[in-house]
Scaffold this motif. Structure first.
Motif, mmCIF file in Angstrom:
data_model
loop_
_atom_site.group_PDB
_atom_site.id
_atom_site.type_symbol
_atom_site.label_atom_id
_atom_site.label_comp_id
_atom_site.label_asym_id
_atom_site.label_seq_id
_atom_site.Cartn_x
_atom_site.Cartn_y
_atom_site.Cartn_z
ATOM 1 N N UNK A 35 -4.402 -90.012 107.182
ATOM 2 C CA UNK A 35 -5.447 -89.953 108.197
ATOM 3 C C UNK A 35 -6.818 -89.739 107.567
ATOM 4 N N UNK A 36 -6.864 -88.975 106.473
ATOM 5 C CA UNK A 36 -8.134 -88.681 105.822
ATOM 6 C C UNK A 36 -7.851 -88.252 104.384
ATOM 7 N N UNK A 37 -8.912 -87.888 103.669
ATOM 8 C CA UNK A 37 -8.766 -87.474 102.271
ATOM 9 C C UNK A 37 -8.582 -85.959 102.174
ATOM 10 N N UNK A 38 -7.894 -85.552 101.120
ATOM 11 C CA UNK A 38 -7.684 -84.134 100.863
ATOM 12 C C UNK A 38 -8.926 -83.592 100.171
ATOM 13 N N UNK A 39 -9.960 -83.371 100.970
ATOM 14 C CA UNK A 39 -11.254 -82.944 100.465
ATOM 15 C C UNK A 39 -11.854 -81.972 101.466
ATOM 16 N N UNK A 40 -12.978 -81.356 101.113
ATOM 17 C CA UNK A 40 -13.636 -80.430 102.033
ATOM 18 C C UNK A 40 -14.050 -81.182 103.299
ATOM 19 N N UNK A 41 -13.861 -80.622 104.493
ATOM 20 C CA UNK A 41 -13.294 -79.299 104.803
ATOM 21 C C UNK A 41 -11.792 -79.321 105.121
ATOM 22 N N UNK A 42 -11.196 -80.537 105.069
ATOM 23 C CA UNK A 42 -9.781 -80.651 105.406
ATOM 24 C C UNK A 42 -8.914 -79.855 104.439
ATOM 25 N N UNK A 43 -9.251 -79.920 103.145
ATOM 26 C CA UNK A 43 -8.449 -79.212 102.148
ATOM 27 C C UNK A 43 -8.400 -77.719 102.447
ATOM 28 N N UNK A 44 -9.571 -77.119 102.724
ATOM 29 C CA UNK A 44 -9.623 -75.683 103.002
ATOM 30 C C UNK A 44 -8.893 -75.350 104.297
ATOM 31 N N UNK A 45 -8.995 -76.222 105.293
ATOM 32 C CA UNK A 45 -8.321 -75.982 106.572
ATOM 33 C C UNK A 45 -6.805 -76.046 106.414
ATOM 34 N N UNK A 46 -6.318 -77.024 105.652
ATOM 35 C CA UNK A 46 -4.875 -77.146 105.423
ATOM 36 C C UNK A 46 -4.347 -75.926 104.690
ATOM 37 N N UNK A 47 -5.058 -75.495 103.663
ATOM 38 C CA UNK A 47 -4.611 -74.326 102.902
ATOM 39 C C UNK A 47 -4.570 -73.074 103.762
ATOM 40 N N UNK A 48 -5.607 -72.885 104.584
ATOM 41 C CA UNK A 48 -5.641 -71.698 105.451
ATOM 42 C C UNK A 48 -4.516 -71.739 106.477
#
Length: 268
Positions: A97-110
């Motif tokens: 759906x999108x790239x593993x980059x800010x802010x998705x990366x931080x949201x997934x980790x949290x």
């Protein structure tokens, strides 16, 4: 009356009760001057259709997305799909759906590591950008979420992939199927090379029942090398081959596999 899980309640409030963008917290695509004023509602609080009318009321005024247009455009870039080999001559297509980059990366980790449910609306917005595969519907397809082990489930306390998969199932109107189990003898994939990931996942999955549909849509939250989805697809492909069928001929397998993920990219 059926009780909602805490994350379901939070999603409902974020989608229908909160008119702010779930990322920048500014009003979603609607100037403040156009927002409804605090006026007494004409709908009695005890009316059984109150929430239905409230949902219609909100949907008539605001976008169905959970982000404002600026935030949406800044994070939603549908990556080009990529292929990984299942067997010789047979490959698996993986769409993110999108790239593993800010802010998705931080949201997934949290969300995954700290059970931060406030990040779920952002992830859901990105997940909804995945187009339903052409020709797939509830009668011929099932979604196969990446299974977890009992040990990991006990340690974490919840299964983030199954929550995301349930939301994708709702969005696509395609049922989930839990006919694959994960064997509890592998370590975390983080920090491993592609070769190490593939070796780590040898014999990590087992088919426990016959798939109820011919189109199997695999789902995981993050795909870096695609090794986990590749191993899951290989198990499904090999264990659904008819007796005497050729392993190298995709036409001999009646099941069609595709894979989808919330985000794609390096974890570093």
């Amino acid at each position: 009356m059926r009780r909602l899980a805490p994350y379901q309640s939070g999603l409902w409030l974020a989608e229908y009760g909160d008119v702010r963008c779930q990322l920048c917290r500014i009003y979603r695509s609607t100037p403040q001057s156009h927002l409804p004023q605090n006026q007494p509602s004409a709908i009695p609080p005890n009316n059984h259709s109150f929430f239905t009318k409230l949902r219609q009321h909100v949907n008539n005024r605001f976008d169905s997305g959970l982000l404002c247009s600026d935030c949406h455009n800044s994070i939603v870039w549908l990556p080009k799909s990529f292929d990984v080999d299942i067997t010789a001559g047979t490959s698996l297509s993986i769409q993110a759906a999108t790239y593993y980059d800010y802010p998705i990366r931080q949201a997934i980790r949290a969300f995954k590591h700290h059970e931060d449910m406030t990040k779920l609306p952002l992830l859901l917005h990105a997940l909804r950008q995945l187009p339903r595969p052409q020709g797939c519907h509830r009668d011929n397809s099932v979604i196969v979420a990446m299974p977890t082990t009992n040990q990991r489930l006990v340690k974490r306390g919840f299964d983030p992939v199954s929550i995301l998969a349930a939301q994708l199932s709702k969005h696509w109107q395609i049922p989930l199927w839990n006919g694959v189990e994960r064997i509890d003898n592998t370590v975390s994939q983080q920090g491993l090379t592609r070769a190490e990931r593939l070796g780590n996942l040898d014999n990590a999955f087992a088919l426990v029942e016959t798939p109820p549909a011919k189109r199997l849509l695999l789902f995981d939250d993050v795909a870096t090398t695609g090794a986990s989805l590749q191993a899951l697809a290989r198990t499904l492909y090999l264990q659904t081959l008819p007796l005497g069928a050729s392993v190298s001929s995709s036409s001999d397998n009646p099941y069609k596999l595709q894979a989808f993920t919330l985000a794609h990219g390096s974890q570093y």
